[in-house]
Design a protein around this motif. Structure first.
Motif, PDB file in Angstrom:
ATOM      1  N   ILE A 196       0.843  -1.201   0.000  1.00 56.22           N
ATOM      2  CA  ILE A 196       0.000   0.000   0.000  1.00 56.22           C
ATOM      3  C   ILE A 196       0.875   1.247   0.000  1.00 56.22           C
ATOM      4  N   ALA A 197       1.900   1.246   0.867  1.00 57.75           N
ATOM      5  CA  ALA A 197       2.799   2.413   0.936  1.00 57.75           C
ATOM      6  C   ALA A 197       3.492   2.648  -0.400  1.00 57.75           C
ATOM      7  N   ALA A 198       3.958   1.552  -1.024  1.00 57.90           N
ATOM      8  CA  ALA A 198       4.664   1.685  -2.297  1.00 57.90           C
ATOM      9  C   ALA A 198       3.735   2.199  -3.381  1.00 57.90           C
ATOM     10  N   SER A 199       2.482   1.690  -3.396  1.00 57.53           N
ATOM     11  CA  SER A 199       1.584   2.152  -4.459  1.00 57.53           C
ATOM     12  C   SER A 199       1.180   3.603  -4.244  1.00 57.53           C
ATOM     13  N   MET A 200       1.044   4.012  -2.955  1.00 58.72           N
ATOM     14  CA  MET A 200       0.739   5.426  -2.699  1.00 58.72           C
ATOM     15  C   MET A 200       1.900   6.306  -3.156  1.00 58.72           C
ATOM     16  N   ALA A 201       3.118   5.868  -2.841  1.00 61.93           N
ATOM     17  CA  ALA A 201       4.293   6.646  -3.251  1.00 61.93           C
ATOM     18  C   ALA A 201       4.390   6.708  -4.773  1.00 61.93           C
ATOM     19  N   ALA A 202       4.154   5.560  -5.415  1.00 59.47           N
ATOM     20  CA  ALA A 202       4.216   5.527  -6.882  1.00 59.47           C
ATOM     21  C   ALA A 202       3.136   6.414  -7.473  1.00 59.47           C
TER      22      ALA A 202
END
Lengths: 187, 441
Positions: A24-30
């Protein structure tokens, strides 16, 4: 899964949670990266900060350096005795090696009309040592200036010249405006 | 029109240094040409088109996906090797090693702290992609996508196991290096990971002599010690290790099939396969428990102590920053304590900027260093204390285990495992592998 015992399943559960959180964190950052679409940066010299110390020629990871001297003809005075071309102490007005400021003879002089001469830089020979730039800035119009040639630059994440520059003249600029030209209009 | 450049030549000797205001002047008025002479255009070749950045990202994505498939599906060490050679050629020698995921850590740190710097989307994705892959497939980035890892892996002839104390001690360095690099990046000082990248000079056939010598020594060491940079220096490896620890699919040794022959542990050049612990020499429980309690109590003390040290060291660290070094110099010159100027201070005086503005800027950087160095110290304490606690927690292993954090997914153990044929593994939803070493959850 249940017969694996409490410890194993708890560990699996925690790993699953950590993975989900990470995803989730990675997709938000992306997502924020893609929506902001911030441009990549390249390194460039601010000619107004440059003190012509000569480190550009030696600090660059490339040999010869990706820094070249450019000539803004628009502000050039077309001096017959160009301060970029000629050495301070010289034996005459001929463009021979002992009179030439440029160590690689990269400055081409061509007659335009009396009494004007056009100076152009042969960038294949130029090593970015800034000697001509120093001469032109000190006594001429400052129409010669150093720039990082973006087609040669290796685009290091940490520019070696930026670290070596004593005045911080090498800065990150957006890739869409990769040059800082000295092309002020004639004053 | 009379040119007066001849006259100015006479003045050359009189004024060795020309102040900034004079540089702004048009000393030789540009001429009016009568011959119809046209000014030559200013040559400005553009950088590589941004499309190629997308190509780089797609290549990275493809290499990561293929590596995962070679490990998970095809179980092929040869495939991983081919991909590693490709990455070495593409990301290393063709793209000259920039931008890489290891360096991107610093761009992320700078973007988080410095409002003036916005993280380019491509750099951000270079940072994220290997981490997301590590969450699911382990360190596939290290296996084949990283040119630095590929270079060391290819020269590895015969690995020797390091003594445990050395391995434990050296493996702390990446954590400390990561902390130091983040501090220097976030304060806008320099990108340490790029500056001291030992192998990038090989890709460019040139670099600072000391760094090149360090790289050569490290490469020589890589022939007998498995990937010393990856294990004992790489700061990005710290993040990958953390993500890989919870990976869904990764190398696992199936306990029911394992014959405990130790061949996989011998084959692993990185000491990532943990053998069965001997039962006999375990010390009595109360002793271990007491030691653990002491270490847990020591942890906060270590964190506080190292934070204080970091805080004390912050002015010295801050002097690495160009702005702070310049501000200190200018201050001393302004106070009359120093008479000579340096190139940097002379450049500053000539720029006409008020010193007060420089001092303000320097104070802001110094403040950032104060906080950063304290945090860095705390991080040091946490890393050291945490490692001591982990060492004190002697877990008994009755099965061979591949350490998910330390495993670099090189697939050497596949070939080493003597168990062939259908093997039943502990969990039902991953199909069985050919050998005892399998990728499963």
């Amino acid at each position: 899964m249940a017969d694996k015992g409490g410890l194993k399943s708890r560990r699996e559960f925690l790993a699953e949670g950590a993975r989900t959180a990470g995803l989730i964190a990675a997709s938000m950052a992306a997502g924020s990266l893609v929506t902001r679409r911030a441009e990549a940066t390249v390194w460039q010299i601010d000619p107004l900060k440059c003190i012509q110390c000569g480190r550009c020629a030696t600090a660059c990871v490339l040999t010869p350096s990706a820094v070249k001297c450019l000539h803004a003809h628009v502000s050039c005075g077309y001096c017959r005795l160009c301060f970029g071309l000629f050495r301070d102490q010289r034996s005459g007005n001929e463009t021979t090696a002992e009179n030439n400021r440029c160590p690689t003879d990269a400055i081409r002089r061509a007659f335009v009309e009396d009494p004007y001469f056009e100076m152009t830089i042969d960038e294949d020979l130029c090593i970015g040592c800034a000697r001509c730039v120093k001469g032109c800035n000190a006594f001429g119009n400052g129409s010669l200036f150093l720039q990082i040639r973006q087609d040669l630059c290796a685009r290091c994440n940490q520019c070696a010249i930026a670290l070596a520059c004593p005045v911080g003249a090498v800065e990150r600029v957006p890739v869409s405006q990769p040059y800082r030209m000295k092309t002020e209009v004639r004053r | 029109m009379r040119r007066y450049s001849e006259a100015i030549w006479i003045l050359v000797g009189m004024f060795p240094v020309v102040p900034a205001w004079a540089q702004e002047q048009q000393r030789q008025p540009p001429p009016e040409f009568r011959s119809g002479y046209a000014l030559p255009p200013l040559n400005a070749p553009m950088p590589r088109a941004e499309v190629f950045t997308v190509v780089d990202l797609l290549v990275l994505l493809a290499v990561l996906s293929l590596t995962a498939w070679f490990l998970l599906g095809a179980r092929s060490r040869a495939g991983v090797r081919v991909l590693a050679v490709f990455s070495l050629l593409y990301f290393g020698f063709y793209r000259l090693g920039c931008v890489c995921s290891i360096g991107a850590v610093q761009n992320v740190a700078l973007a988080l702290v410095e409002p003036g710097y916005v993280l380019p989307w491509s750099v951000g994705l270079f940072f994220l992609l290997p981490l997301v892959f590590a969450l699911f497939f382990g360190r596939v980035f290290c296996a084949a996508a990283c040119p630095l890892g590929a270079l060391q892996d290819l020269v590895l002839i015969r690995s020797r196991r390091l003594p445990a104390f050395l391995e434990q001690g050296l493996s702390l360095i990446p954590y400390l290096y990561l902390g130091a690099g983040l501090l220097m990046a976030a304060t806008g000082t320099s990108f340490l990971f790029c500056q001291y990248d030992p192998f990038v000079g090989f890709f460019r056939f040139g670099g600072p002599a000391t760094v090149m010598a360090f790289g050569a020594a490290l490469l020589l060491l890589s022939t007998v010690v498995g990937r010393p940079f990856c294990r004992f220096l790489c700061p990005y490896g710290v993040l990958l290790r953390a993500c890989s620890g919870v990976a869904r699919w990764r190398v696992r040794i199936a306990p029911s099939a394992c014959v405990q022959c130790h061949l996989c542990a011998d084959a692993c050049p990185f000491g990532a396969i943990r053998p069965v612990t001997p039962n006999a020499d375990l010390e009595p429980r109360p002793v271990g428990r007491r030691r653990l309690a002491v270490l847990i109590l020591l942890l906060p003390l270590l964190v506080i102590g190292f934070s204080a040290l970091g805080h004390l060291a912050s002015p010295a660290l801050a002097r690495q920053n160009r702005v702070i070094a310049l501000a200190e110099r200018v201050w001393l010159e302004e106070q009359g304590q120093l008479w000579q100027t340096t190139e940097a201070s002379e450049g500053f005086w000539n720029s006409g900027r008020p010193p007060a503005e420089l001092y303000r800027e320097a104070l802001a950087v110094r403040r950032r260093f104060g906080i950063g160095a304290t945090l860095l110290g705390g991080w040091f304490g946490l890393v050291v204390g945490g490692r001591l606690i982990l060492l004190a927690m002697r877990r008994r292993r009755t099965e061979y285990e591949a350490d998910p954090g330390a495993c670099l997914s090189c697939a050497r153990c596949y070939a080493a495992c003597p168990v062939r044929g259908e093997v039943s593994i502990s969990l039902p939803h991953r199909v069985t592998g050919e050998t005892g070493v399998t990728w499963s959850r």
